[in-house]
Design a protein around this motif. Structure first.
Motif, PDB file in Angstrom:
ATOM      1  N   VAL A  10       0.839  -1.199   0.001  1.00 51.00           N
ATOM      2  CA  VAL A  10      -0.082   0.175   0.080  1.00 51.00           C
ATOM      3  C   VAL A  10       0.823   1.156  -0.029  1.00 51.00           C
ATOM      4  N   ARG A  11       0.443   2.153  -0.829  1.00 53.07           N
ATOM      5  CA  ARG A  11       1.362   3.614  -0.869  1.00 53.07           C
ATOM      6  C   ARG A  11       0.732   4.380   0.159  1.00 53.07           C
ATOM      7  N   PHE A  12       1.391   5.209   0.914  1.00 55.19           N
ATOM      8  CA  PHE A  12       1.012   6.180   1.844  1.00 55.19           C
ATOM      9  C   PHE A  12       1.631   7.406   1.417  1.00 55.19           C
ATOM     10  N   SER A  13       1.233   8.498   1.798  1.00 54.37           N
ATOM     11  CA  SER A  13       2.047   9.808   1.853  1.00 54.37           C
ATOM     12  C   SER A  13       2.662   9.878   3.110  1.00 54.37           C
ATOM     13  N   ASP A  14       3.797  10.630   3.082  1.00 54.39           N
ATOM     14  CA  ASP A  14       4.716  10.741   4.444  1.00 54.39           C
ATOM     15  C   ASP A  14       3.930  11.005   5.666  1.00 54.39           C
ATOM     16  N   ALA A  15       2.564  11.812   5.455  1.00 61.13           N
ATOM     17  CA  ALA A  15       1.793  12.042   6.614  1.00 61.13           C
ATOM     18  C   ALA A  15       1.113  11.042   6.924  1.00 61.13           C
ATOM     19  N   LEU A  20      -0.028   6.494  10.914  1.00 63.14           N
ATOM     20  CA  LEU A  20       0.068   4.753  11.163  1.00 63.14           C
ATOM     21  C   LEU A  20       1.147   4.423  11.919  1.00 63.14           C
ATOM     22  N   LYS A  21       2.434   4.924  11.806  1.00 66.37           N
ATOM     23  CA  LYS A  21       3.487   4.486  12.715  1.00 66.37           C
ATOM     24  C   LYS A  21       3.169   4.913  13.977  1.00 66.37           C
ATOM     25  N   LEU A  22       2.750   6.134  13.924  1.00 64.02           N
ATOM     26  CA  LEU A  22       2.592   6.791  15.622  1.00 64.02           C
ATOM     27  C   LEU A  22       1.452   5.835  16.272  1.00 64.02           C
ATOM     28  N   ARG A  23       0.317   5.718  15.730  1.00 63.19           N
ATOM     29  CA  ARG A  23      -0.820   4.919  16.103  1.00 63.19           C
ATOM     30  C   ARG A  23      -0.299   3.558  16.595  1.00 63.19           C
ATOM     31  N   ALA A  24       0.519   3.007  15.681  1.00 61.89           N
ATOM     32  CA  ALA A  24       1.073   1.418  16.164  1.00 61.89           C
ATOM     33  C   ALA A  24       1.931   1.454  17.181  1.00 61.89           C
ATOM     34  N   GLU A  25       2.815   2.478  17.179  1.00 60.29           N
ATOM     35  CA  GLU A  25       3.676   2.813  18.374  1.00 60.29           C
ATOM     36  C   GLU A  25       2.712   2.930  19.576  1.00 60.29           C
ATOM     37  N   GLU A  26       1.744   3.774  19.658  1.00 60.09           N
ATOM     38  CA  GLU A  26       0.908   4.070  20.896  1.00 60.09           C
ATOM     39  C   GLU A  26       0.158   2.653  21.299  1.00 60.09           C
ATOM     40  N   ALA A  27      -0.081   2.023  20.373  1.00 58.57           N
ATOM     41  CA  ALA A  27      -0.890   0.662  20.580  1.00 58.57           C
ATOM     42  C   ALA A  27      -0.061  -0.400  20.827  1.00 58.57           C
ATOM     43  N   THR A  30       3.100  -3.708  15.832  1.00 56.58           N
ATOM     44  CA  THR A  30       3.689  -3.091  14.342  1.00 56.58           C
ATOM     45  C   THR A  30       2.343  -2.906  13.573  1.00 56.58           C
ATOM     46  N   MET A  31       3.004  -2.002  12.679  1.00 59.43           N
ATOM     47  CA  MET A  31       1.838  -1.336  11.665  1.00 59.43           C
ATOM     48  C   MET A  31       0.982  -2.448  10.988  1.00 59.43           C
ATOM     49  N   SER A  32       1.525  -3.432  10.805  1.00 56.00           N
ATOM     50  CA  SER A  32       0.943  -4.423  10.216  1.00 56.00           C
ATOM     51  C   SER A  32      -0.130  -5.114  11.148  1.00 56.00           C
ATOM     52  N   GLU A  33       0.326  -5.494  12.436  1.00 57.94           N
ATOM     53  CA  GLU A  33      -0.553  -5.875  13.218  1.00 57.94           C
ATOM     54  C   GLU A  33      -1.823  -4.866  13.512  1.00 57.94           C
ATOM     55  N   HIS A  38      -7.367  -4.147  12.962  1.00 56.77           N
ATOM     56  CA  HIS A  38      -8.663  -3.230  12.598  1.00 56.77           C
ATOM     57  C   HIS A  38      -9.352  -3.583  11.470  1.00 56.77           C
ATOM     58  N   LEU A  39      -9.014  -4.572  10.717  1.00 58.28           N
ATOM     59  CA  LEU A  39      -9.666  -4.831   9.504  1.00 58.28           C
ATOM     60  C   LEU A  39     -11.426  -5.439   9.655  1.00 58.28           C
ATOM     61  N   GLY A  40     -11.365  -5.882  10.645  1.00 61.42           N
ATOM     62  CA  GLY A  40     -12.890  -6.350  10.965  1.00 61.42           C
ATOM     63  C   GLY A  40     -13.600  -5.286  11.621  1.00 61.42           C
ATOM     64  N   LYS A  41     -13.139  -4.096  12.078  1.00 66.12           N
ATOM     65  CA  LYS A  41     -13.740  -3.213  12.643  1.00 66.12           C
ATOM     66  C   LYS A  41     -14.094  -1.886  11.973  1.00 66.12           C
ATOM     67  N   VAL A  42     -13.467  -1.769  10.680  1.00 69.37           N
ATOM     68  CA  VAL A  42     -13.728  -0.750   9.826  1.00 69.37           C
ATOM     69  C   VAL A  42     -14.884  -0.906   9.045  1.00 69.37           C
TER      70      VAL A  42
END
Length: 99
Positions: A10-15, A20-27, A30-33, A38-42
């Motif tokens: 998946v391509r992401f902008s820098d922002a 995504l990186k920040l949210r993963a760190e807070e949780a 990893t970003m993949s995890e 969240h796949l089934g919750k969206v």
């Protein structure tokens, strides 16, 4: 545990990537995890159905505006009561459509 052999690029902008990186760190994952968890919750909206819903709401809105103009022009109490009853029914239907 099920073996994970499929990969999605998946391509992401820098922002977006930093977010995504920040949210993963807070949780604490990893970003993949984070994405898998969240796949089934969206809630995913079907874009074509959403366009159709918006078009229908726009048509209803146009009709309501015409009815409102008519009511303002013809202020007969008996007719106005009927129109208001129909408008209330439309309002309920619009509430159902817009969910």
């Amino acid at each position: 545990m099920e073996k994970r052999e499929n990969m999605l690029r998946v391509r992401f902008s820098d922002a977006e990537f930093e977010s995504l990186k920040l949210r993963a760190e807070e949780a604490g994952c990893t970003m993949s995890e984070l994405v898998r968890d969240h796949l089934g919750k969206v809630r995913v909206n079907n874009k074509e159905l959403e366009r159709e819903r918006v078009a229908m709401l726009n048509r209803i809105n146009a009709n309501l505006n015409m009815i409102a103009r008519w009511v303002n022009t013809h202020k007969s109490a008996a007719v106005a009561v009927d129109v208001v009853a129909h408008l209330m029914a439309l309002e309920r239907e619009i509430g159902e459509i817009s969910r």
